[in-house]
Write an enzyme that holds these catalytic residues in place. Structure first.
Site, PDB file in Angstrom:
ATOM      1  N   PHE A 251       0.824  -1.262   0.135  1.00 46.26           N
ATOM      2  CA  PHE A 251      -0.014   0.112   0.106  1.00 46.26           C
ATOM      3  C   PHE A 251       0.747   1.228   0.017  1.00 46.26           C
ATOM      4  O   PHE A 251       0.293   2.328   0.507  1.00 46.26           O
ATOM      5  CB  PHE A 251      -1.150   0.078   1.071  1.00 46.26           C
ATOM      6  CG  PHE A 251      -1.776  -1.148   1.512  1.00 46.26           C
ATOM      7  CD1 PHE A 251      -2.437  -1.994   0.371  1.00 46.26           C
ATOM      8  CD2 PHE A 251      -2.023  -1.663   2.675  1.00 46.26           C
ATOM      9  CE1 PHE A 251      -3.046  -2.984   0.585  1.00 46.26           C
ATOM     10  CE2 PHE A 251      -2.543  -2.853   2.816  1.00 46.26           C
ATOM     11  CZ  PHE A 251      -3.392  -3.671   1.756  1.00 46.26           C
ATOM     12  N   GLY A 479       0.568  -8.446  -3.911  1.00 46.20           N
ATOM     13  CA  GLY A 479      -0.831  -9.007  -3.532  1.00 46.20           C
ATOM     14  C   GLY A 479      -1.883  -8.538  -4.563  1.00 46.20           C
ATOM     15  O   GLY A 479      -2.925  -9.259  -4.718  1.00 46.20           O
ATOM     16  N   ARG A 641      -7.183  -0.536 -21.100  1.00 47.98           N
ATOM     17  CA  ARG A 641      -7.124  -2.005 -21.223  1.00 47.98           C
ATOM     18  C   ARG A 641      -7.168  -2.770 -20.023  1.00 47.98           C
ATOM     19  O   ARG A 641      -6.518  -2.516 -19.048  1.00 47.98           O
ATOM     20  CB  ARG A 641      -5.959  -2.273 -22.194  1.00 47.98           C
ATOM     21  CG  ARG A 641      -5.821  -3.806 -22.538  1.00 47.98           C
ATOM     22  CD  ARG A 641      -6.426  -3.710 -23.755  1.00 47.98           C
ATOM     23  NE  ARG A 641      -5.987  -5.381 -24.454  1.00 47.98           N
ATOM     24  CZ  ARG A 641      -4.812  -5.370 -24.975  1.00 47.98           C
ATOM     25  NH1 ARG A 641      -4.172  -4.176 -25.437  1.00 47.98           N
ATOM     26  NH2 ARG A 641      -4.447  -6.219 -25.551  1.00 47.98           N
ATOM     27  N   ILE A 642      -8.134  -3.713 -20.095  1.00 48.08           N
ATOM     28  CA  ILE A 642      -8.094  -4.530 -18.643  1.00 48.08           C
ATOM     29  C   ILE A 642      -7.261  -5.934 -19.186  1.00 48.08           C
ATOM     30  O   ILE A 642      -7.906  -6.450 -19.786  1.00 48.08           O
ATOM     31  CB  ILE A 642      -9.630  -4.956 -18.228  1.00 48.08           C
ATOM     32  CG1 ILE A 642     -10.336  -3.544 -17.936  1.00 48.08           C
ATOM     33  CG2 ILE A 642      -9.786  -5.763 -17.322  1.00 48.08           C
ATOM     34  CD1 ILE A 642      -9.945  -2.546 -16.864  1.00 48.08           C
ATOM     35  N   ASN A 644      -6.493  -8.464 -16.990  1.00 50.51           N
ATOM     36  CA  ASN A 644      -7.340  -9.472 -16.413  1.00 50.51           C
ATOM     37  C   ASN A 644      -8.460  -9.239 -15.556  1.00 50.51           C
ATOM     38  O   ASN A 644      -8.477  -8.403 -14.379  1.00 50.51           O
ATOM     39  CB  ASN A 644      -6.238 -10.225 -15.394  1.00 50.51           C
ATOM     40  CG  ASN A 644      -6.710 -11.612 -14.631  1.00 50.51           C
ATOM     41  OD1 ASN A 644      -8.116 -11.623 -14.289  1.00 50.51           O
ATOM     42  ND2 ASN A 644      -6.026 -12.506 -14.424  1.00 50.51           N
ATOM     43  N   LYS A 646     -10.481 -10.658 -13.746  1.00 51.77           N
ATOM     44  CA  LYS A 646     -10.981 -11.073 -12.464  1.00 51.77           C
ATOM     45  C   LYS A 646      -9.962 -10.294 -11.348  1.00 51.77           C
ATOM     46  O   LYS A 646     -10.382  -9.964 -10.503  1.00 51.77           O
ATOM     47  CB  LYS A 646     -10.519 -12.676 -12.440  1.00 51.77           C
ATOM     48  CG  LYS A 646     -11.060 -13.182 -11.051  1.00 51.77           C
ATOM     49  CD  LYS A 646     -10.505 -14.851 -11.005  1.00 51.77           C
ATOM     50  CE  LYS A 646     -11.675 -15.661 -11.506  1.00 51.77           C
ATOM     51  NZ  LYS A 646     -11.230 -16.981 -11.290  1.00 51.77           N
ATOM     52  N   LYS A 714      -4.175   1.784 -18.236  1.00 51.41           N
ATOM     53  CA  LYS A 714      -4.131   2.726 -17.649  1.00 51.41           C
ATOM     54  C   LYS A 714      -3.855   2.308 -16.001  1.00 51.41           C
ATOM     55  O   LYS A 714      -3.157   3.327 -15.369  1.00 51.41           O
ATOM     56  CB  LYS A 714      -5.427   3.650 -17.342  1.00 51.41           C
ATOM     57  CG  LYS A 714      -5.583   4.503 -18.590  1.00 51.41           C
ATOM     58  CD  LYS A 714      -6.966   5.256 -18.607  1.00 51.41           C
ATOM     59  CE  LYS A 714      -7.006   6.162 -19.656  1.00 51.41           C
ATOM     60  NZ  LYS A 714      -8.508   6.845 -19.695  1.00 51.41           N
ATOM     61  N   GLY A 715      -4.151   1.371 -15.557  1.00 57.76           N
ATOM     62  CA  GLY A 715      -3.845   0.996 -14.212  1.00 57.76           C
ATOM     63  C   GLY A 715      -5.125   1.022 -13.211  1.00 57.76           C
ATOM     64  O   GLY A 715      -5.710   1.949 -13.374  1.00 57.76           O
ATOM     65  N   GLU A 718      -5.177   1.918  -7.525  1.00 58.14           N
ATOM     66  CA  GLU A 718      -5.491   2.830  -6.428  1.00 58.14           C
ATOM     67  C   GLU A 718      -6.839   3.586  -6.745  1.00 58.14           C
ATOM     68  O   GLU A 718      -7.350   4.097  -5.896  1.00 58.14           O
ATOM     69  CB  GLU A 718      -4.242   3.891  -6.213  1.00 58.14           C
ATOM     70  CG  GLU A 718      -3.281   3.313  -5.809  1.00 58.14           C
ATOM     71  CD  GLU A 718      -2.035   4.227  -5.824  1.00 58.14           C
ATOM     72  OE1 GLU A 718      -1.439   4.883  -5.018  1.00 58.14           O
ATOM     73  OE2 GLU A 718      -1.384   4.092  -7.028  1.00 58.14           O
TER      74      GLU A 718
HETATM   75 MO1  MOS Z   1       0.951   3.039  -4.011  1.00 60.91          MO
HETATM   76  S1  MOS Z   1       0.623   4.304  -2.436  1.00 60.91           S
HETATM   77  O1  MOS Z   1       2.022   4.208  -4.942  1.00 60.91           O
HETATM   78  O2  MOS Z   1       2.001   1.813  -3.235  1.00 60.91           O
END
Ligand code: MOS
Length: 754
Positions: A251, A479, A641-642, A644, A646, A714-715, A718
């Site tokens: 995190f 994770g 783009r996704i 995965n 799941k 894009k990710g 967060e």
């Molecule tokens: Mo994240 S807060 O950039 O691990």
């Protein structure tokens, strides 16, 4: 003859047997649930000793006495590392040459800068002996009053916020926009300090061999850790081997190597044996970073039609007395809403705490809960439904820069999320809905946003004569599923089935994959893998097309397509040859090629790149007790783009749970007298458990982005937290008519307003 390497750049829907886009189950899942995945602290090299930190119970002052003799007398204690007895360092631990670096407490003096700071390290044959030895030190202090809280000291404008963004940004005339507004709001919100609390504490097993160092430690950034450790110990970074195959969460807290991890390495140096050091939960409330508390004032205005005329977002944040990390809390107001005038400003105070750090959407999470609440207040003040308000004020281009978005499917997120949630018909006023048990029901929403970042990463691809392939990259799976998602990208890039691809990551002797953070790991390392795959396929194609014995001979400009371990002529699919045959005939056991992934500065100059989403929440509030239950949440996200579906769903659900956590649970409470954190444990630092998590669902909205990177990723790491916290807060208002302005929302905030 130049092989056609466009074969790896076709969009997913034009490909066959695509590994990208498949909802594969985590490849490490069975290992984890059966306890077979080795985490750092599971390692026990021969001859290993245990190190335990003694930590400060004061927040400011000096250590005046440690009963080192008592600790050393304890059976099993081997040594006690203190400011006067420790290995020398090659570099000042307080030097800071880049923002990706902690200033550290490495027993450099008797000074105490925050509670829970390491003041000595006891090294023993057993964990029990080291723990007892640390207790026997019975430190004495000369304590000074702790400076804590947002009002601790004189504020100052930080030199920069986040990763080098300006602390103050002004676009247009906000004062004029507010003065001329038909409706206006002025509201101040407070968010607490939060701690990352990954399930796995920071741990290190360090083993020296001359000037070579081998360590097991969880890391979100092994190459940066190598640099930092190399600097401190005066050895080349490549002398340091870091293994970090599995992390129990990070995190953000494992992005930078921290002081306690370095102390573990120092302890091993001191005693000349391998040493294990694992932080206790309470010891993680200080030296490994946390989210800064904030006080945010938002002033918004609209015209008579509910169009924004001004957004002003001021944020007051904290940093430590000795280091410089500044939460970019107000920056979220730069990009989402169209307004002719936008002003954001940060001010900071220095307090006696550990240095804050990036944590779960740093800036966006903290800022969006306030912005989402303010937008909700503004919508109500101008008599407009908050969804309609957000749509009518949605920024068609990035407001301050004027750049077009590389892609922005936010309106589709609003539409699809609202439809799934059943937002239509929501009463404008609060306290209008009750369930059959008499609980107050409220619906709220928020807007999710996170920049589509890329750092820099590398990968090496191999094709072998036995028909298998390998992809090597020092990536980090904390994770989130990187070792599954990136393996899918690798299989796709190599044109092989996933089970024919050996995916190697989580070790510093592999190509540097940069940092797993900023929601950028899949985009960055995925691009590196994609490029490495394309490069090695190009080499293979070149071998075949130059060889008269190959059916691909002379494929020339038509090029080839890589699929299921074979190259096919693009102009005649029936003419193909297996990778293994090409390599065998060429007498090669394997071929390899490298690839890099990094942001494209030209595309970034031209386009604003962000992921977006819309989150809808329902809460029920007991009208007598003020108890809040989130009962339903829907998040609709567009993030390119996704890779995965799941794993992405899991990431987004996790983020939404963080949002619930931000709105209702998480808070580190500091004792104003001692400067100590009073709830430095998982019993009293609340995070949501299953019973706190409502019925939730995630929609991913299709978004094709040709500009962010070759794969269009894009990710999603967060973005889930953003929008979610605000949606819950706004739902609480809609249920009760009480506007939460202090987080986490407390029952006491609600009962007084029955
Ligand atoms: Mo994240 S807060 O950039 O691990």
């Amino acid at each position: 003859m130049t092989p056609d390497i466009r074969l790896n750049q076709a969009p997913a829907h034009q490909r066959h047997g695509s590994n990208i886009g498949q909802p594969l189950t985590r490849r490490d899942g069975i290992l984890k649930v059966t306890g077979k995945a080795p985490y750092a602290a599971d390692h026990h090299p021969k001859g290993m000793l245990y190190a335990v930190l003694a930590t400060s119970s004061i927040a400011r002052g000096r250590v005046t006495f440690l009963d080192i003799a008592a600790a050393k007398r304890h059976p099993g204690v081997v040594d006690v590392m203190t400011p006067s007895h420790k290995p020398a360092l090659a570099e000042d631990q307080d030097a800071k040459t880049n923002p990706f670096m902690f200033k550290m407490e490495l027993l450099q003096s008797d000074a105490v800068r925050y509670a829970n700071q390491a003041i000595a390290v006891v090294i023993a044959e057993t964990l029990e002996a080291a723990t007892e030895g640390a207790a026997l030190l019975a430190p004495q202090y000369q304590a000074l009053p702790a400076r804590v809280g947002l009002d601790a000291d004189e504020s100052f404008v930080p030199p920069a916020v986040g990763l080098g963004h300006p602390a103050i940004v002004e676009h247009g005339d906000t004062e004029a926009g507010l003065a001329n507004a038909t409706y206006a709001i002025d509201a101040t919100y407070e968010t607490p300090a939060q701690y990352h609390n990954p399930m796995e504490p920071h741990a290190i097993i360090a083993e020296w061999d001359g000037d070579k160092l081998s360590i097991d430690t969880p890391s979100q950034g092994m190459a940066m850790a190598q640099m930092r450790i190399g600097g401190l110990f005066g050895i080349p970074p490549e002398n340091i081997h870091i293994r970090s195959p599995f992390l129990g969460g990070g995190f953000g807290s494992k992005g930078l190597i921290s002081g306690p991890q370095i102390l573990g390495i120092m302890a091993a140096r001191l005693v000349g044996r391998p040493v294990k050091l694992v932080l206790r939960r309470d010891q993680m409330y200080g030296p490994v970073g946390h989210r800064s508390p904030s006080r945010q004032r938002l002033r918004l205005g609209t015209d008579a039609a509910g169009r924004l005329t001004a957004i002003e977002h001021q944020a007051r944040i904290v940093t430590s007395t000795f280091d410089d990390f500044y939460e970019p809390a107000a920056d979220v107001s730069h990009t989402l809403f169209a307004s002719p005038a936008i002003r954001t400003a940060h001010e900071a105070v220095r307090i006696d705490s550990g240095t804050p750090l990036f944590m779960r959407a740093p800036g966006e999470a903290t800022g969006s809960i306030a912005l989402d609440a303010a937008i909700d207040e503004m919508a109500f003040a101008s008599g407009v439904d908050p969804l309609e308000f957000r749509i009518s004020n949605d920024a068609p281009v990035e407001p301050i820069t004027g750049k077009p978005f590389s892609s922005k499917a936010l309106r589709e997120c609003y539409a699809q999320g609202a439809a799934r949630f059943g937002w239509a018909g929501r009463p404008l006023k609060p306290r209008q809905m009750r369930d059959d048990k008499g609980f107050l029901v409220g619906w709220g929403m928020g807007t999710a946003t996170f920049p589509a970042l890329m750092f820099a990463g590398n990968a090496r691809a191999l094709l072998r004569a036995d028909g298998t392939g390998a992809m090597e990259t020092g990536a980090h799976d904390m994770g989130q599923g990187a070792s599954t998602a990136l393996a899918q990208v690798a299989a796709e890039g190599l044109g092989l089935d996933l089970d024919r691809v050996e995916f190697k990551s989580g070790s510093s002797d592999l190509p540097d994959a940069g940092i797993a953070g900023g929601s950028a790991h899949t985009a960055t390392v995925g691009t590196a893998i994609h490029n490495a795959g394309a490069a090695v396929i190009a080499k293979l194609a070149d071998l075949a097309m130059r060889d008269e014995r190959s059916p691909l001979f002379g494929a020339g400009n038509a090029g080839v397509v890589a699929r299921n371990g074979r190259l096919h002529r693009r102009d005649d699919d029936a003419r193909s040859e297996a990778y293994a045959d090409i390599l065998t005939r060429a007498g090669l056991a394997e071929i390899e090629a490298s690839g890099t992934g990094a942001a494209d500065p030209a595309a970034q100059a031209e386009y604003a790149m962000h992921a977006h989403g819309a989150v809808f929440a329902e809460v029920k509030v007991d009208p007598d007790l003020g108890q809040i239950r989130v009962t339903r949440m829907i998040g609709a996200f567009a993030a390119g783009r996704i890779v995965n579906p799941k794993l992405v769903r899991s990431q987004l659900l996790g983020g939404m749970i963080w949002g619930v956590s931000f709105a209702l649970h998480e808070q580190a409470v500091t004792d104003g007298r001692s400067g100590r954190i009073m709830n430095a444990n998982l019993a009293e630092y609340h995070v949501p458990v299953n019973a706190d998590v409502p019925s939730m669902d995630v929609l991913t909205v299709h978004e094709h982005d040709p500009h962010v990177n070759a794969l269009g990723i894009k990710g999603v790491g967060e973005i889930g937290i953003t929008g979610s916290a605000g949606a819950v807060a706004n739902a609480v208002w809609h249920a009760t008519g009480v506007r939460p302005r202090r987080f986490p929302i407390r029952i006491s905030d609600l009962v007084t307003a029955r």
